[in-house]
Design a protein around this motif. Structure first.
Motif: not given
Lengths: 230, 420
Positions: B8-12, B304-308, B334-337
């Motif tokens: 979660l931290r990394i996703a944030l 966005t996620l594909a870019m990341i 998935l956390w980011q989403a």
């Protein structure tokens, strides 16, 4: 009384690795056997493309061999599934690469805590204390809260060394850790890496092009065309 | 945050590193959820008002005809030893007899049904209604006021005069707004209603408005006794109007009333089928439109996620080298989403509330199938649940591919520089 640890932190026998496909397929490792002892710093040297880094990634379980065996802490890993290999990397292996590969969105402290958080062996406060201690040991005690993006190249590589040591691994695999640094910082990083590893009884396997640095290691293994040469 | 998982931290952090793209995804999700809610609220609002109007004027169930089997059962000859023994039942072949012969008995029987809250007998007939200004075709509705108030919203549909005046005036009459306008009628005025042998004068006690043009133009309510006299129907009734506690159960209740009492009972869903189909088609088309909004939100998220995933391959590889599993990497994405979805859904719901409230204040005068002077909206928590579920499906589907791609990266390949 717990059993004495295997004096060999990692070992491989008869490793073969091919890269590429079709006509471009190259036999990069040709039956390589190698062992790294705890508390010993071993340099692997040789010309570019001789298979040094490929061997290092094999030993660190970042890549799979086409043939041959790998043991880490006496545990057979070459046939293990991805989950076991990943867990073994977490517990037993620390990496330092030519480029620091820090997560630039995180502070120095957070970068060092990343492997610890994954392993989950320590409580959060203990993780932070250990990360601070490691950063202090590499001379960055006053920059623990600084974003990795705001550190110099030498400082970033020192954070990478601290991160590699975070989970007290059996072996530290360093792929030209000073290749991107000036002479002063190269010296500093090499000293830190080798002295901390020796003090903690960890094996260090270092791929390097720098003959001076290789000469300061406990053992030097020259490679050519995918094999160690005498 | 201290106890947050490393994933979660990394996703944030990954999320906040791409502020502009993330703001775009967030905006799309917010708009998707908000517009979904607003569209559902407006379409459901008008449909709800239509249903309330129909129930308030014509009741939940109506009984207008008696059913009689023409060929109920036909039994074969069973006399001889060689003859077969069979019978034919044909319950569908029925004759319908218009009107209710014994309304009081039937009303008493209907009241025994658990879901029934009121039943009223109505005597109807067509008669000319006229005064010195004009004349109109009227539909006389003879009712017992107290019974009829239990099966309709007539009490709340009065726009001039009073029901009390009607109650106290034997020759009183309730007239619809449209007819009152055409005949220039006000409470206290009198009108003539044609009878077979002349005309009878009635006094306007009150004017009602249902919003249903056909009813407001034609229907006039009289006391049942006066309607019997006017229409020369001393007994019986034209129909029974029934109110139910649970309106949605009307088809089942109508079925059981028909089967039990031998009369044809029609539920409001069957009676208003055409209009309900129109609303269903409208709802479907708006649903397709709002699904497009959600789709756009999904595409923005995917982008966005594909870019990341593309930009962070080295970071992903280094995380894998530290012991983060493929599942951890997928979880980071998935956390980011999920984070964007959660914030976007929250903001979208707020937009939905604000937008629905603003639209509800818009002045719009509609008469015809219902009456309203403002935009009608329906406030339902389910609209918000539907909107969030729809956005969640789209966003999660859109994030699966980048998450899978990131999780499948081989750290050795990436670090060696041969990935992609």
């Amino acid at each position: 009384m717990p059993p004495a640890p295997d004096p060999l932190a990692l070992r491989c026998e008869n490793l073969h690795r091919y890269l590429g496909g079709g006509e471009g397929r190259v036999h990069v490792l040709r039956g390589v056997s190698f062992a790294a002892r705890r508390g010993e710093v071993c340099a692997i040297v040789g010309p570019s493309g001789c298979g040094k880094s490929t061997l290092l990634y094999q030993l660190g379980l970042l890549d799979r061999p086409d043939d041959g065996q790998i043991w880490i802490n006496g545990e057979q890993m070459s046939g293990a599934d991805d989950g076991l290999r990943t867990a073994a990397r977490s517990r037993h292996v620390g990496f330092v690469f030519q480029f620091h590969f820090l997560l630039l969105e995180f502070t120095a402290l957070e970068n060092v805590m990343l492997p610890m958080r994954k392993l989950g062996r320590l409580a959060p406060a203990a993780m932070e204390a250990r990360a601070t201690e490691l950063l202090t040991a590499v001379g960055l005690g006053d920059k623990v809260r600084r974003a990795a993006a705001h550190l110099s190249g030498g400082e970033q590589q020192r954070v990478a060394v601290a991160r590699a040591l975070a989970n007290e691994p059996s072996a530290i695999l360093a792929d030209e850790p000073t290749g991107n640094l000036d002479a002063k910082n190269s010296d500093l990083v090499f000293e830190l890496l080798t002295s901390l590893a020796r003090r903690n009884g960890q094996a260090v396997v270092m791929v390097t092009h720098n003959p001076e640095m290789a000469a300061r290691c406990d053992a030097v293994r020259p490679m050519r065309d995918g094999q160690f040469i005498p | 945050m201290a106890a947050a998982s490393p994933n979660l931290r990394i996703a944030l952090r990954f999320l906040t590193s791409r502020k502009r793209a993330m703001a775009m995804s967030l905006t799309c999700i917010t708009l998707g959820v908000g517009l979904f809610v607003i569209t559902r609220a407006t379409t459901s609002g008008f449909e709800g008002l239509f249903i309330r109007t129909m129930l308030g004027t014509n009741g939940a169930i109506r009984i207008e005809e008696k059913t009689q089997d023409v060929v109920g059962v036909m039994q074969a000859d069973t006399g001889g030893p060689q003859s077969s023994n069979f019978k034919i039942s044909n319950l569908e072949d029925r004759k319908f007899i218009h009107g209710i012969e014994e309304p009081e008995l039937l009303m008493a029987a209907v009241r025994h049904f658990q879901n029934v809250t009121g039943v009223a007998a109505v005597l109807t007939g067509s008669r000319r209604v006229r005064n010195s200004f004009n004349e109109e075709n009227g539909q006389v509705f003879g009712v017992e006021l107290d019974d009829f108030l239990q099966v309709s919203d007539l009490g709340s549909q009065i726009v001039a005069g009073s029901l009390q005046s009607f109650r106290e005036t034997p020759m009183g009459l309730l007239v619809g707004q449209v007819m009152a306008n055409r005949l220039k009628l006000s409470p206290g005025d009198t009108v003539l209603i044609d009878a077979d042998d002349g005309a009878v004068r009635f006094r306007v006690s009150a004017i009602y408005e249902t919003g249903v043009n056909e009813i407001d133009r034609q229907r006039v309510y009289l006391h049942l006794a006066e309607a019997r006299s006017l229409l020369r129907r001393p007994t019986g009734a034209s129909l029974l109007q029934i109110n139910l506690r649970d309106k949605d159960r009307a088809p089942a209740d109508a079925f059981f009333i028909s089967r039990t009492l031998g009369y044809s009972a029609i539920s409001w869903q069957q009676r208003e089928r055409s209009w309900l189909e129109v609303f269903r088609a409208l709802k479907l088309s708006t649903l397709l439109t709002v699904m497009l909004f959600s789709l756009i939100a999904g595409i923005a998220m995917f982008n966005t996620l594909a870019m990341i995933a593309m930009e962070k391959t080295r970071e992903i590889a280094i995380l894998r080298s530290m012991g983060y599993t493929r599942r951890d990497i997928a979880a980071i994405f998935l956390w980011q989403a999920s984070l964007v979805l959660a914030v976007g859904s929250g903001l979208g719901c707020l937009l939905g509330v604000g937008g629905t409230w603003a639209i509800a204040t818009l002045p719009v005068r509609i008469r015809g199938i219902f009456a309203t002077d403002t935009f009608i909206v329906a406030w339902s928590g389910w609209h918000y649940v539907e909107a969030v579920v729809m956005a969640a499906i789209m966003v999660m589907l859109a994030s699966l591919l980048p998450a899978r791609r990131a999780a499948r990266l081989e750290p050795g390949d990436v670090i060696r520089g041969s990935a992609q």
